[in-house]
Write an enzyme that holds these catalytic residues in place. Sequence first.
Site, PDB file in Angstrom:
ATOM      1  CD  GLU A 110      48.741  22.671   0.926  1.00 18.94           C
ATOM      2  OE1 GLU A 110      49.990  22.704   0.800  1.00 18.94           O
ATOM      3  OE2 GLU A 110      48.188  22.231   1.939  1.00 18.94           O
TER       4      GLU A 110
ATOM      5  CG  HIS B 152      51.037  22.842   4.291  1.00 19.04           C
ATOM      6  ND1 HIS B 152      50.877  21.892   3.309  1.00 19.04           N
ATOM      7  CD2 HIS B 152      51.602  22.186   5.345  1.00 19.04           C
ATOM      8  CE1 HIS B 152      51.331  20.718   3.733  1.00 19.04           C
ATOM      9  NE2 HIS B 152      51.778  20.877   4.976  1.00 19.04           N
TER      10      HIS B 152
ATOM     11  NE  ARG C  11      51.225  15.661   3.508  1.00 21.70           N
ATOM     12  CZ  ARG C  11      52.101  16.255   4.297  1.00 21.70           C
ATOM     13  NH1 ARG C  11      51.672  17.132   5.198  1.00 21.70           N
ATOM     14  NH2 ARG C  11      53.388  15.999   4.191  1.00 21.70           N
TER      15      ARG C  11
END
Length: 320
Positions: free
Chosen positions: A259, A277, A230
């Site tokens: 994001e 991601h 993260r």
Amino acid sequence: MRATVLVLVENVNAYLPLLEQQGFYLILAPTPAERARAIRDHAGQIDAVLTRGPLGLTAAEIQALPRLQIICVIGAGYEQVDLQAASNRGIAVTNGAGVNASSVADHALALLLSLVRGIPQADAAVRQGQWPKITRPSLAGMRLGILGLGAVGQAIARRCALGFDMQVSYHSRQPRPEQPYGFCSTLVELARASDVLVIATPGGAETRHLVDGPVLQALGAEGFLVNVARASVVDTDALLQALEQRRIAGAALDVFDDEPQVPDRFKLLDNVVLTPHVAGLSPQASRDTVAMVGRNLSAHFDGQPLLTPLALPAANRLAP
């Protein structure tokens, strides 16, 4: 019982029929607008919610779903799920820890190789008609430090130790004496003992900005950072300064604070590798993730023990 599941995730659609085959009725709401509308229009029907860590489920949303019994989180992280609100209502919460570990570990190694060996720059040069002969380090014999030795961290450690003869150390909340790797009692100690620092720990308040200026300074000018966990675990401003000033050799990042927005400062650097991601995404991981959700849902509604329950804080029965 034909339970209704509100699906907030957007990346496992191909495997959602696995849940429908088990008899669950699905309401798909992958966008913020659809999510708000589904909760407003179907609050009285929803028995379960399928989400992921960054999407979460808020206290207000939990309160708005009077029939909600269980929240299933895909992946290991659950940082935006209000566990206290769930506990107050007696709602079970599960996650998918370990299900996508192989996919995440593979991606971590792909990022690491790309970063250390300069693969994106070499590819771009060849496409532009250039033929640079740039010497880059070898992974063999490098010292690997892993922050977090859960399922993902262990999968990364195995690949690096057995595949690249890397010396592996780690830092976590508790030592893992059953694992054949060296334990460092502090993150600064781990960074100082590492050529490569890989982040594989969950996000959330407890791990926020663990990787800060002093840790990056300990990693040093020849050290590399890889984050497949993260973004919140890393102090982004400190990382950008370290990269821009060449106080670390480079970073490979699959996760970002806001994001899908990525700071332009990252995009201007030639010592970073960036991916959107996707570390946990593979057909196998998506299939296995949905299958785990199905097993947890079936166990819950059949009155059986959950496979991957999360420990929740003590309930505050006076809470609204």
